[in-house]
Scaffold this active site. Structure first.
Site, PDB file in Angstrom:
ATOM      1  N   ARG A 127       0.725  -1.394  -0.108  1.00  0.00           N
ATOM      2  CA  ARG A 127      -0.084   0.014  -0.156  1.00  0.00           C
ATOM      3  C   ARG A 127       0.799   1.330   0.092  1.00  0.00           C
ATOM      4  O   ARG A 127       1.861   1.265   0.600  1.00  0.00           O
ATOM      5  CB  ARG A 127      -1.004   0.138   1.403  1.00  0.00           C
ATOM      6  CG  ARG A 127      -1.614   1.452   1.408  1.00  0.00           C
ATOM      7  CD  ARG A 127      -2.520   1.453   2.384  1.00  0.00           C
ATOM      8  NE  ARG A 127      -2.208   1.058   3.736  1.00  0.00           N
ATOM      9  CZ  ARG A 127      -3.107   0.588   4.704  1.00  0.00           C
ATOM     10  NH1 ARG A 127      -4.458   0.702   4.655  1.00  0.00           N
ATOM     11  NH2 ARG A 127      -2.664   0.243   5.936  1.00  0.00           N
ATOM     12  N   ARG A 160       2.886   3.979   5.204  1.00  0.00           N
ATOM     13  CA  ARG A 160       2.558   4.085   6.408  1.00  0.00           C
ATOM     14  C   ARG A 160       3.669   3.247   7.450  1.00  0.00           C
ATOM     15  O   ARG A 160       3.981   2.242   6.928  1.00  0.00           O
ATOM     16  CB  ARG A 160       1.235   3.368   6.495  1.00  0.00           C
ATOM     17  CG  ARG A 160       0.117   4.791   6.687  1.00  0.00           C
ATOM     18  CD  ARG A 160      -1.371   3.942   6.852  1.00  0.00           C
ATOM     19  NE  ARG A 160      -1.678   3.227   7.599  1.00  0.00           N
ATOM     20  CZ  ARG A 160      -2.811   2.578   8.184  1.00  0.00           C
ATOM     21  NH1 ARG A 160      -3.825   2.818   7.340  1.00  0.00           N
ATOM     22  NH2 ARG A 160      -3.050   1.816   9.092  1.00  0.00           N
ATOM     23  N   ARG A 171      -0.610  -6.474  13.959  1.00  0.00           N
ATOM     24  CA  ARG A 171      -2.041  -5.846  13.697  1.00  0.00           C
ATOM     25  C   ARG A 171      -3.287  -6.734  13.310  1.00  0.00           C
ATOM     26  O   ARG A 171      -4.301  -6.916  13.726  1.00  0.00           O
ATOM     27  CB  ARG A 171      -2.083  -4.777  12.628  1.00  0.00           C
ATOM     28  CG  ARG A 171      -1.403  -3.485  13.034  1.00  0.00           C
ATOM     29  CD  ARG A 171      -0.958  -2.648  11.910  1.00  0.00           C
ATOM     30  NE  ARG A 171      -2.138  -2.243  11.008  1.00  0.00           N
ATOM     31  CZ  ARG A 171      -1.898  -1.911   9.575  1.00  0.00           C
ATOM     32  NH1 ARG A 171      -0.643  -2.052   9.080  1.00  0.00           N
ATOM     33  NH2 ARG A 171      -2.736  -1.364   9.001  1.00  0.00           N
TER      34      ARG A 171
HETATM   35  P1  AP5 Z   1      -7.372   0.042   2.273  1.00  0.00           P
HETATM   36  O1  AP5 Z   1      -8.617   0.398   1.698  1.00  0.00           O
HETATM   37  O2  AP5 Z   1      -6.314   1.017   2.662  1.00  0.00           O
HETATM   38  O3  AP5 Z   1      -7.532  -1.061   3.552  1.00  0.00           O
HETATM   39  P2  AP5 Z   1      -8.072  -0.845   4.926  1.00  0.00           P
HETATM   40  O4  AP5 Z   1      -9.270  -1.745   5.479  1.00  0.00           O
HETATM   41  O5  AP5 Z   1      -8.502   0.840   5.104  1.00  0.00           O
HETATM   42  O6  AP5 Z   1      -6.709  -0.853   5.911  1.00  0.00           O
HETATM   43  P3  AP5 Z   1      -6.062  -0.216   7.078  1.00  0.00           P
HETATM   44  O7  AP5 Z   1      -4.916  -0.744   7.296  1.00  0.00           O
HETATM   45  O8  AP5 Z   1      -6.284   1.140   7.106  1.00  0.00           O
HETATM   46  O9  AP5 Z   1      -7.039  -0.678   8.368  1.00  0.00           O
HETATM   47  P4  AP5 Z   1      -6.628  -0.682   9.650  1.00  0.00           P
HETATM   48  O10 AP5 Z   1      -7.871  -0.859  10.384  1.00  0.00           O
HETATM   49  O11 AP5 Z   1      -5.536  -1.578  10.215  1.00  0.00           O
HETATM   50  O12 AP5 Z   1      -5.905   0.937   9.967  1.00  0.00           O
HETATM   51  P5  AP5 Z   1      -6.652   2.126  10.669  1.00  0.00           P
HETATM   52  O13 AP5 Z   1      -6.043   3.332   9.883  1.00  0.00           O
HETATM   53  O14 AP5 Z   1      -8.108   1.939  10.849  1.00  0.00           O
HETATM   54  O15 AP5 Z   1      -6.653  -1.030   1.295  1.00  0.00           O
HETATM   55  C1  AP5 Z   1      -5.326  -1.649   1.701  1.00  0.00           C
HETATM   56  C2  AP5 Z   1      -4.685  -1.934   0.451  1.00  0.00           C
HETATM   57  O16 AP5 Z   1      -5.242  -2.774  -0.462  1.00  0.00           O
HETATM   58  C3  AP5 Z   1      -4.526  -0.581  -0.420  1.00  0.00           C
HETATM   59  O17 AP5 Z   1      -3.315  -0.470  -1.237  1.00  0.00           O
HETATM   60  C4  AP5 Z   1      -5.383  -0.668  -1.343  1.00  0.00           C
HETATM   61  O18 AP5 Z   1      -5.397  -0.005  -2.563  1.00  0.00           O
HETATM   62  C5  AP5 Z   1      -5.581  -2.125  -1.567  1.00  0.00           C
HETATM   63  N1  AP5 Z   1      -6.820  -2.790  -1.824  1.00  0.00           N
HETATM   64  C6  AP5 Z   1      -8.035  -2.420  -1.465  1.00  0.00           C
HETATM   65  N2  AP5 Z   1      -9.132  -3.167  -1.832  1.00  0.00           N
HETATM   66  C7  AP5 Z   1      -8.586  -4.145  -2.846  1.00  0.00           C
HETATM   67  C8  AP5 Z   1      -9.200  -4.960  -3.512  1.00  0.00           C
HETATM   68  N3  AP5 Z   1     -10.434  -5.336  -3.588  1.00  0.00           N
HETATM   69  N4  AP5 Z   1      -8.367  -5.671  -4.275  1.00  0.00           N
HETATM   70  C9  AP5 Z   1      -6.825  -5.404  -4.230  1.00  0.00           C
HETATM   71  N5  AP5 Z   1      -6.294  -4.641  -3.464  1.00  0.00           N
HETATM   72  C10 AP5 Z   1      -7.065  -3.780  -2.831  1.00  0.00           C
HETATM   73  O19 AP5 Z   1      -5.877   2.236  12.086  1.00  0.00           O
HETATM   74  C11 AP5 Z   1      -4.584   2.223  12.337  1.00  0.00           C
HETATM   75  C12 AP5 Z   1      -4.220   2.144  13.715  1.00  0.00           C
HETATM   76  O20 AP5 Z   1      -4.684   3.310  14.475  1.00  0.00           O
HETATM   77  C13 AP5 Z   1      -4.609   1.125  14.659  1.00  0.00           C
HETATM   78  O21 AP5 Z   1      -3.490   0.036  14.443  1.00  0.00           O
HETATM   79  C14 AP5 Z   1      -4.798   1.185  15.845  1.00  0.00           C
HETATM   80  O22 AP5 Z   1      -3.512   1.714  16.525  1.00  0.00           O
HETATM   81  C15 AP5 Z   1      -5.227   2.904  15.782  1.00  0.00           C
HETATM   82  N6  AP5 Z   1      -6.724   3.056  15.771  1.00  0.00           N
HETATM   83  C16 AP5 Z   1      -7.754   3.076  14.950  1.00  0.00           C
HETATM   84  N7  AP5 Z   1      -8.826   3.214  15.123  1.00  0.00           N
HETATM   85  C17 AP5 Z   1      -8.831   2.754  16.279  1.00  0.00           C
HETATM   86  C18 AP5 Z   1      -9.799   2.397  17.242  1.00  0.00           C
HETATM   87  N8  AP5 Z   1     -11.183   2.339  16.996  1.00  0.00           N
HETATM   88  N9  AP5 Z   1      -9.527   2.043  18.675  1.00  0.00           N
HETATM   89  C19 AP5 Z   1      -8.297   1.726  18.968  1.00  0.00           C
HETATM   90  N10 AP5 Z   1      -7.210   2.021  17.952  1.00  0.00           N
HETATM   91  C20 AP5 Z   1      -7.557   2.443  16.657  1.00  0.00           C
HETATM   92 MG    MG Z   2      -7.778   2.537   6.419  1.00  0.00          MG
END
Ligand code: AP5
Ligand code: MG
Ligand code: ZN
Length: 215
Positions: A127, A160, A171
């Protein structure tokens, strides 16, 4: 209208959210984006959150719940919102349930994007994200038109800090332990709609749209 996007890291929540909010005119609420901004701006919250995020751990519930409480009372959320990455623990889900009546919204659907683990690892390690607007790209599955430049706004793309192989593994473990139980939690409430996230981006979007059109 309130829609929750549930799914493991790399499931495509952010990618789908970008299109869903446009199509359905919803405010976008991503706790991950809000936390990354706080880290970038070195706010108090950012300093506290960074240590957890860099290790692939969840930020403590108390901190995240406050962010969401504030954000959901913003005027743009009154028309409807899409939650990406929240709730992520049963405690957060319980909090949301208690807070929503006071804000005057209820949860219409929880869309759960399901993807195989091997695929998640490839998606996350390949990504690239826009430093300006947060749009997600992928070296192989969704390459930008110009290398390292965002198609949407022309911003620089970066990897990231938590998308290294080791942190991705952590994760995924954290997801299984702390977030996956929410699938059963919302299934029991009769508002869960699973989506096959192993398909290409357009096919996943079409499936989500069919679900949202029925609301
Ligand atoms: P993308 O769309 O970026 O995936 P995503 O599901 O958004 O994945 P994240 O890594 O953002 O999820 P996350 O839940 O770990 O992170 P978050 O930022 O929420 O797609 C991924 C890749 O695949 C991209 O390159 C895309 O182009 C590709 N792709 C997408 N769809 C595809 C398909 N169909 N086919 C092929 N390729 C595809 O959280 C980050 C951190 O923040 C956490 O670890 C935690 O520390 C903290 N945090 C956030 N929210 C909370 C909460 N509620 N409570 C506690 N801690 C939190
Ligand atoms: Mg995301
Ligand atoms: Zn951009």
């Amino acid at each position: 209208m309130l829609i929750i996007l549930l799914g493991p890291p790399g499931a495509g929540k952010g990618t789908q959210a970008e299109r869903i909010v446009q199509e359905h005119q919803l405010a976008y609420v991503s706790t991950g984006d809000i936390l990354r901004n706080a880290v970038k701006e070195q706010t108090n919250l950012g300093r506290k959150a960074k240590q957890y995020m860099d290790q692939g751990q969840l930020v403590p519930d108390e901190l995240v719940v406050e962010i969401v409480k504030d954000r959901l009372t913003d005027p743009d959320c009154a028309e409807g919102a899409l939650l990406d990455g929240f709730p992520r623990t049963v405690t957060q889900a319980d909090f949301l349930e208690q807070a929503l009546p006071g804000i005057g919204i209820n949860i219409d659907r929880v869309v759960s994007i399901e993807v195989k683990e091997e695929e998640l690892i490839e998606r996350l390690t390949g990504r690239r994200v826009c430093s300006e607007c947060g749009a997600s790209f992928h070296l192989k599955f969704k390459p930008p038109k110009v290398r390292n430049v965002c198609d949407v706004c022309g911003g620089d793309l970066y990897q990231r800090d938590d998308d290294t192989f080791e942190t991705v593994k952590e994760r995924l473990e954290v997801y299984k332990k702390q977030t996956e139980p929410l699938i059963a939690y919302y299934e029991k409430k009769g508002i869960l709609s699973p989506v096959d996230g192993n398909q290409d981006i357009d096919a996943v979007f079409n499936q989500i749209n069919k679900i949202l059109e029925k609301i």
